[in-house]
Design a protein around this motif. Sequence first.
Motif, PDB file in Angstrom:
ATOM      1  N   GLY A  62       0.793  -1.221   0.000  1.00 42.26           N
ATOM      2  CA  GLY A  62       0.000   0.000   0.000  1.00 42.26           C
ATOM      3  C   GLY A  62       0.823   1.267   0.000  1.00 42.26           C
ATOM      4  O   GLY A  62       0.340   2.313   0.436  1.00 42.26           O
ATOM      5  N   GLY A  63       2.065   1.187  -0.469  1.00 41.77           N
ATOM      6  CA  GLY A  63       2.903   2.371  -0.539  1.00 41.77           C
ATOM      7  C   GLY A  63       3.419   2.840   0.807  1.00 41.77           C
ATOM      8  O   GLY A  63       3.767   4.018   0.970  1.00 41.77           O
ATOM      9  N   GLU A  64       3.487   1.918   1.780  1.00 35.62           N
ATOM     10  CA  GLU A  64       3.900   2.320   3.128  1.00 35.62           C
ATOM     11  C   GLU A  64       5.320   2.887   3.161  1.00 35.62           C
ATOM     12  O   GLU A  64       5.611   3.784   3.962  1.00 35.62           O
ATOM     13  N   TYR A  65       6.194   2.357   2.311  1.00 38.90           N
ATOM     14  CA  TYR A  65       7.589   2.783   2.334  1.00 38.90           C
ATOM     15  C   TYR A  65       7.890   3.877   1.308  1.00 38.90           C
ATOM     16  O   TYR A  65       9.022   4.357   1.247  1.00 38.90           O
ATOM     17  N   GLN A  66       6.890   4.255   0.527  1.00 39.73           N
ATOM     18  CA  GLN A  66       7.115   5.265  -0.504  1.00 39.73           C
ATOM     19  C   GLN A  66       6.115   6.408  -0.368  1.00 39.73           C
ATOM     20  O   GLN A  66       6.380   7.400   0.299  1.00 39.73           O
ATOM     21  N   GLU A  67       4.949   6.252  -1.013  1.00 41.03           N
ATOM     22  CA  GLU A  67       3.992   7.358  -1.085  1.00 41.03           C
ATOM     23  C   GLU A  67       3.509   7.817   0.286  1.00 41.03           C
ATOM     24  O   GLU A  67       3.455   9.020   0.568  1.00 41.03           O
ATOM     25  N   LYS A  68       3.131   6.865   1.141  1.00 42.36           N
ATOM     26  CA  LYS A  68       2.611   7.277   2.445  1.00 42.36           C
ATOM     27  C   LYS A  68       3.697   7.908   3.310  1.00 42.36           C
ATOM     28  O   LYS A  68       3.449   8.880   4.041  1.00 42.36           O
ATOM     29  N   MET A  69       4.897   7.377   3.213  1.00 45.14           N
ATOM     30  CA  MET A  69       5.993   7.979   3.962  1.00 45.14           C
ATOM     31  C   MET A  69       6.212   9.429   3.536  1.00 45.14           C
ATOM     32  O   MET A  69       6.391  10.323   4.380  1.00 45.14           O
ATOM     33  N   ALA A  70       6.165   9.674   2.234  1.00 44.50           N
ATOM     34  CA  ALA A  70       6.337  11.042   1.737  1.00 44.50           C
ATOM     35  C   ALA A  70       5.196  11.943   2.187  1.00 44.50           C
ATOM     36  O   ALA A  70       5.411  13.114   2.541  1.00 44.50           O
ATOM     37  N   THR A  71       3.981  11.402   2.189  1.00 43.00           N
ATOM     38  CA  THR A  71       2.823  12.193   2.618  1.00 43.00           C
ATOM     39  C   THR A  71       2.925  12.586   4.084  1.00 43.00           C
ATOM     40  O   THR A  71       2.704  13.742   4.459  1.00 43.00           O
ATOM     41  N   TYR A  72       3.284  11.631   4.938  1.00 41.13           N
ATOM     42  CA  TYR A  72       3.377  11.922   6.365  1.00 41.13           C
ATOM     43  C   TYR A  72       4.515  12.903   6.659  1.00 41.13           C
ATOM     44  O   TYR A  72       4.391  13.747   7.550  1.00 41.13           O
ATOM     45  N   ALA A  73       5.620  12.796   5.915  1.00 45.57           N
ATOM     46  CA  ALA A  73       6.717  13.743   6.104  1.00 45.57           C
ATOM     47  C   ALA A  73       6.291  15.145   5.708  1.00 45.57           C
ATOM     48  O   ALA A  73       6.580  16.125   6.409  1.00 45.57           O
ATOM     49  N   ARG A  74       5.591  15.248   4.597  1.00 40.61           N
ATOM     50  CA  ARG A  74       5.111  16.554   4.135  1.00 40.61           C
ATOM     51  C   ARG A  74       4.105  17.155   5.117  1.00 40.61           C
ATOM     52  O   ARG A  74       4.087  18.366   5.356  1.00 40.61           O
ATOM     53  N   LEU A  75       3.300  16.285   5.707  1.00 39.01           N
ATOM     54  CA  LEU A  75       2.301  16.727   6.678  1.00 39.01           C
ATOM     55  C   LEU A  75       2.943  17.160   7.989  1.00 39.01           C
ATOM     56  O   LEU A  75       2.395  17.985   8.713  1.00 39.01           O
TER      57      LEU A  75
END
Length: 218
Positions: A114-127
């Motif tokens: 589910g993109g835990e190591y890519q997309e979601k990580m980037a989203t949480y960092a940006r947030l």
Amino acid sequence: MVQFDPQFKLPSSNELACSDDTPVDNENQNFIPNFLLFLLEFVWPTRQDWFWGVDMAIYHTTGASPFVPVVPDGFLSLSVEKRKQGGSRASYVVWEEGNVVPALTLEVVSRTPGGEYQEKMATYARLGVLYYVIYNPDFWQRDAHQPLEIYRLIEGEYQLQLSEPFWMPEIGLGIGRAITETGGLKREVLSWFNPQGARYLTPEEQLKRYQEPFGDAF
């Protein structure tokens, strides 16, 4: 960086969906976040300044659109109402929470990546989420990662932390893996820990520990 137009009228929580309706494909995705929630109720029995969401949409203004949420398996926000205006939340809308973003997000990796190591990580960092926890007990070899990874946001980037349980001073809790017995079943869980590294016990475990010295008296 995503540019947000301040003139854009942000939607209210009544206009937003509560989740992305993506079904889970393993039991841990439901059990682990709820276990942490119920345990936290006993760790902080009188505090009303925190909220733990399970499979709940987080709406924010750091993405492509405020109508597109990110949905972690679990998240913890501090300095917010536990029961918003005495009621329950359908979603977590950052601009309705005094712009308080979660201090911790949790993803439990499923059979379908589910993109835990890519997309979601980037989203949480940006947030601006300070701690990001990825629990991957079943598919860690497939993903070439460790079964539990705890990241801390440092200068806008997540850095992997190596100790376990890992103490989070800003939250006042540690987090790590443990074997516990719930409902007569022993299983590995994520759990909360105190500053000394001792695990907080569930009410069921506390009762069992209390009864043990009395043998057949109970």
